[in-house]
Design a protein around this motif. Structure first.
Motif, PDB file in Angstrom:
ATOM      1  N   PHE A 125       0.831  -1.391   0.056  1.00 51.42           N
ATOM      2  CA  PHE A 125      -0.001   0.099  -0.086  1.00 51.42           C
ATOM      3  C   PHE A 125       0.952   1.154  -0.085  1.00 51.42           C
ATOM      4  N   GLY A 126       0.641   2.120  -0.860  1.00 54.61           N
ATOM      5  CA  GLY A 126       1.401   3.430  -0.933  1.00 54.61           C
ATOM      6  C   GLY A 126       0.513   4.631  -1.666  1.00 54.61           C
ATOM      7  N   TYR A 127      -0.152   5.407  -0.829  1.00 52.73           N
ATOM      8  CA  TYR A 127      -1.131   6.405  -1.118  1.00 52.73           C
ATOM      9  C   TYR A 127      -0.657   7.603  -2.088  1.00 52.73           C
ATOM     10  N   VAL A 128      -1.112   7.672  -3.229  1.00 56.04           N
ATOM     11  CA  VAL A 128      -0.522   8.694  -4.224  1.00 56.04           C
ATOM     12  C   VAL A 128      -1.897   9.352  -4.802  1.00 56.04           C
ATOM     13  N   ASN A 129      -1.708  10.283  -5.466  1.00 54.00           N
ATOM     14  CA  ASN A 129      -2.724  11.142  -6.110  1.00 54.00           C
ATOM     15  C   ASN A 129      -2.583  11.323  -7.502  1.00 54.00           C
ATOM     16  N   ILE A 130      -1.605  11.496  -8.196  1.00 51.04           N
ATOM     17  CA  ILE A 130      -1.283  12.091  -9.595  1.00 51.04           C
ATOM     18  C   ILE A 130      -2.042  10.791 -10.381  1.00 51.04           C
ATOM     19  N   PRO A 131      -1.872   9.579  -9.992  1.00 45.61           N
ATOM     20  CA  PRO A 131      -2.688   8.510 -10.900  1.00 45.61           C
ATOM     21  C   PRO A 131      -4.165   8.845 -11.267  1.00 45.61           C
ATOM     22  N   HIS A 132      -4.690   9.438 -10.583  1.00 44.81           N
ATOM     23  CA  HIS A 132      -6.274   9.835 -10.378  1.00 44.81           C
ATOM     24  C   HIS A 132      -6.360  10.929 -11.529  1.00 44.81           C
ATOM     25  N   LEU A 133      -5.546  11.849 -11.686  1.00 40.22           N
ATOM     26  CA  LEU A 133      -5.442  12.808 -12.651  1.00 40.22           C
ATOM     27  C   LEU A 133      -5.705  12.113 -14.077  1.00 40.22           C
ATOM     28  N   LEU A 134      -4.967  11.067 -14.236  1.00 37.39           N
ATOM     29  CA  LEU A 134      -4.963  10.382 -15.560  1.00 37.39           C
ATOM     30  C   LEU A 134      -6.158   9.500 -15.665  1.00 37.39           C
ATOM     31  N   ALA A 135      -6.740   9.067 -14.478  1.00 32.74           N
ATOM     32  CA  ALA A 135      -7.847   8.249 -14.528  1.00 32.74           C
ATOM     33  C   ALA A 135      -9.152   9.245 -14.975  1.00 32.74           C
ATOM     34  N   GLY A 136      -8.920  10.388 -14.271  1.00 32.21           N
ATOM     35  CA  GLY A 136     -10.039  11.454 -14.928  1.00 32.21           C
ATOM     36  C   GLY A 136     -10.155  11.610 -16.274  1.00 32.21           C
ATOM     37  N   ARG A 137      -9.100  11.685 -16.796  1.00 29.62           N
ATOM     38  CA  ARG A 137      -8.974  12.069 -18.400  1.00 29.62           C
ATOM     39  C   ARG A 137      -9.178  10.850 -19.109  1.00 29.62           C
ATOM     40  N   ILE A 138      -8.989   9.787 -18.736  1.00 24.95           N
ATOM     41  CA  ILE A 138      -9.682   8.486 -19.261  1.00 24.95           C
ATOM     42  C   ILE A 138     -11.148   8.544 -19.091  1.00 24.95           C
ATOM     43  N   VAL A 139     -11.811   8.947 -18.156  1.00 23.45           N
ATOM     44  CA  VAL A 139     -13.101   8.879 -18.047  1.00 23.45           C
ATOM     45  C   VAL A 139     -13.745   9.996 -18.971  1.00 23.45           C
ATOM     46  N   ALA A 140     -13.150  11.099 -19.007  1.00 22.09           N
ATOM     47  CA  ALA A 140     -13.650  12.069 -19.816  1.00 22.09           C
ATOM     48  C   ALA A 140     -13.634  11.887 -21.381  1.00 22.09           C
ATOM     49  N   ARG A 141     -12.683  11.054 -21.823  1.00 19.74           N
ATOM     50  CA  ARG A 141     -12.289  10.868 -23.064  1.00 19.74           C
ATOM     51  C   ARG A 141     -13.609   9.865 -23.634  1.00 19.74           C
ATOM     52  N   ALA A 142     -13.576   8.750 -22.795  1.00 17.24           N
ATOM     53  CA  ALA A 142     -14.432   7.720 -22.778  1.00 17.24           C
ATOM     54  C   ALA A 142     -16.108   8.576 -22.880  1.00 17.24           C
ATOM     55  N   ALA A 143     -16.325   9.602 -22.200  1.00 16.70           N
ATOM     56  CA  ALA A 143     -17.511  10.110 -22.191  1.00 16.70           C
ATOM     57  C   ALA A 143     -17.718  11.118 -23.136  1.00 16.70           C
ATOM     58  N   GLY A 144     -16.490  11.324 -23.918  1.00 17.65           N
ATOM     59  CA  GLY A 144     -16.604  12.447 -24.894  1.00 17.65           C
ATOM     60  C   GLY A 144     -16.922  13.994 -24.189  1.00 17.65           C
ATOM     61  N   LYS A 145     -16.314  14.275 -22.969  1.00 13.92           N
ATOM     62  CA  LYS A 145     -16.384  15.381 -22.383  1.00 13.92           C
ATOM     63  C   LYS A 145     -14.706  16.101 -22.247  1.00 13.92           C
ATOM     64  N   SER A 146     -14.796  17.227 -22.185  1.00 13.51           N
ATOM     65  CA  SER A 146     -13.552  18.098 -21.932  1.00 13.51           C
ATOM     66  C   SER A 146     -13.076  17.869 -20.787  1.00 13.51           C
ATOM     67  N   ASP A 147     -13.533  17.471 -19.495  1.00 15.17           N
ATOM     68  CA  ASP A 147     -12.790  16.938 -18.308  1.00 15.17           C
ATOM     69  C   ASP A 147     -13.627  16.135 -17.436  1.00 15.17           C
ATOM     70  N   TRP A 148     -12.974  15.753 -16.479  1.00 16.78           N
ATOM     71  CA  TRP A 148     -13.648  14.749 -15.528  1.00 16.78           C
ATOM     72  C   TRP A 148     -14.891  15.395 -14.901  1.00 16.78           C
ATOM     73  N   SER A 149     -14.726  16.652 -14.632  1.00 17.96           N
ATOM     74  CA  SER A 149     -15.599  17.676 -13.520  1.00 17.96           C
ATOM     75  C   SER A 149     -16.875  17.313 -14.619  1.00 17.96           C
ATOM     76  N   GLU A 150     -17.034  17.504 -15.696  1.00 13.36           N
ATOM     77  CA  GLU A 150     -18.242  17.778 -16.359  1.00 13.36           C
ATOM     78  C   GLU A 150     -18.807  16.502 -16.475  1.00 13.36           C
ATOM     79  N   VAL A 151     -18.013  15.355 -16.400  1.00 16.78           N
ATOM     80  CA  VAL A 151     -18.809  13.716 -16.446  1.00 16.78           C
ATOM     81  C   VAL A 151     -19.339  13.696 -14.828  1.00 16.78           C
ATOM     82  N   ALA A 152     -18.548  14.248 -14.064  1.00 19.93           N
ATOM     83  CA  ALA A 152     -19.265  14.040 -12.528  1.00 19.93           C
ATOM     84  C   ALA A 152     -20.562  14.812 -12.458  1.00 19.93           C
TER      85      ALA A 152
END
Length: 461
Positions: free
Chosen positions: A131-158
């Motif tokens: 276990f090692g708590y990190v944050n930056i990979p979540h930025l990439l996960a958000g981009r993957i979600v946004a691309r899959a949803a056809g949106k400009s960023d993760w906040s728009e999807v949420a």
């Protein structure tokens, strides 16, 4: 002390308790159930849910290779880069040092730079072992979600897929939005002598995106809890599939003997039942969101002081009473830990008894370069040294400590003033100028928190 807090309890589909305590700001209006706070890393569960929604939509599978969805993703170890899957992005078992390069947000580096910086971060454990708590990979996960949803960023999807369907009308994802809210709390930095109000800082947590950028109220968060307890449904409508939502709560790596980390959730096994929860901590706010699946009961605690254990302590007392587990004073333990941490932080920079003399400051001046952070310049200004990062404009004051070793403080200039207000005036690390085989000053080794950066001298002045 905590100036203000809001607490709510959900049982099934009912809000059975909801109340505000204290004040939104010192001397200000009282906290209500609609008061908006930063929730910090409790945002990660929202990110996990949007990933689940994309899996439901057939955009990708949980075990899809990340590089197939985001070619910009590169880690230090090519094998780990190749084998990293979607479910690994939130599972906190990357092998990277905890909180790696998070501090770069405070220095003005954007999401592209943060993701790029991971390729230079050497692992400290093997992949998927620890276990090692990190944050930056979540930025990439958000981009993957946004691309899959056809949106400009993760906040728009949420917003479109969670906030609006749940009626979370006060929930936002920027510093500007929380400041604009008529009923918002002001964040506070904790000190052993009390709390200090601090300004909103756009760099943290917002620079880390879906790792921690949500602002919300307990009124809104109870709607989120109702959906979670109902297995993905809210007021008769499916928000996310029950199976994919449940998958985000399946343990991926052990934290300790009682706790495991899933995807945006901590899974805590107690003598009388399982608790699924996550806390949040930003420079000025603390949060806790959790529920007991087999009872269908959950709690949310939001506060306007940095998380030194208060939200978790309140929630722990609730879980103990609910489940009949042995009592443990989490708040007392957290306060003791906070005081000890503060003492250790101050003890990191004790002046040496007999410091070595510093060279003529002009000797250190020059241009430097490093992987990931770009060019930097060291200059003599007003009788001291200043390290200026060219990519962001951040300036760091270097103060003599011991010979070629200097303490480092971020200067409170322009957009960096809120960062310094949140941190206080303590040093953020050391800078050591190093000599080469011929005895010339050649490199600059800088420690920033627990991160280490090596700058090569590229030009003499």
């Amino acid at each position: 002390s905590v100036p203000g807090a809001a607490v709510a309890v959900v049982a099934g589909d009912e809000v059975v308790f909801s109340k505000g305590y204290g004040v939104r700001a010192e001397g200000g209006a009282p906290v209500g159930t609609g008061t908006v706070f930063q929730i910090g890393s409790a945002t990660k569960a929202f990110l996990a849910t949007t990933l689940a929604q994309m899996v439901d939509a057939g955009a990708f599978e949980w075990d899809r290779r990340v590089i197939a969805l985001a070619p910009e993703f590169v880690l230090f170890d090519p094998w780990v880069t190749r084998e990293f899957r979607v479910f690994d992005l939130l599972a906190q078992r990357s092998g990277l040092r905890p909180y790696v390069n998070d501090g770069l947000t405070a220095l003005g580096y954007d999401g592209d730079a943060l993701i790029h910086s991971l390729r230079f971060a050497e692992p400290v454990t093997s992949f998927r072992s620890t276990f090692g708590y990190v944050n930056i990979p979540h930025l990439l996960a958000g981009r993957i979600v946004a691309r899959a949803a056809g949106k400009s960023d993760w906040s728009e999807v949420a917003r479109e897929r969670i906030f609006e369907p749940l009626g979370m009308t006060a929930t936002t994802t920027t510093a500007e939005a929380i400041e604009a809210a008529a009923d918002h709390a002001v964040g506070h930095r904790w000190t052993p002598d009390g709390v200090v109000a601090i300004p909103f800082d756009p760099s943290f947590p917002y620079g880390l995106g879906p790792a921690g950028n949500i602002n919300s109220s307990v009124d809104d968060m109870t709607r989120w809890l109702r959906m979670l307890i109902a297995g993905g449904r809210f007021e008769g409508k499916e928000i996310v599939g029950a199976g994919t939502l449940a998958y985000t709560q399946v343990p991926k790596i052990a934290v300790n003997e009682q706790q495991s980390y899933a995807m945006g959730w901590v899974v805590h096994e107690t003598p009388n039942g399982r608790i699924v929860w996550h806390n949040g901590g930003t420079n000025g706010f603390g949060a806790h969101v959790g529920f007991v699946p087999h009872l269908g009961v959950g709690i949310v605690v939001l506060s306007n002081a940095e998380n030194r254990g208060f939200p978790d302590g309140v929630a722990a007392a609730f879980y103990q009473a609910l489940l009949g587990n042995p009592p443990f004073d989490v708040l007392a333990s957290a306060l003791e830990h906070a005081r000890k941490t503060e003492e250790e932080k101050k003890a990191k920079f004790p002046p040496p008894a007999s410091p070595r003399p510093v060279r003529d400051l002009a000797v250190y001046a020059g241009r430097y370069d490093t992987l990931g952070l770009g060019r930097a310049e060291v200059a003599v200004e007003e009788g001291g040294l200043v390290l200026r990062l060219e990519e962001t404009g951040a300036e760091l004051a270097l103060s003599p400590f011991d010979g070629d070793v200097f303490t480092v403080r971020l200067k409170p200039e322009g957009r960096f003033a809120p960062v310094v207000a949140a941190w206080g005036d303590e040093p953020v690390g050391f800078a050591q100028f190093q000599i080469d085989a011929e005895g010339r000053l050649a490199d600059l080794h800088w420690t920033f928190g627990d991160d280490h950066y090596l700058f090569d001298r590229v030009e003499e002045r």
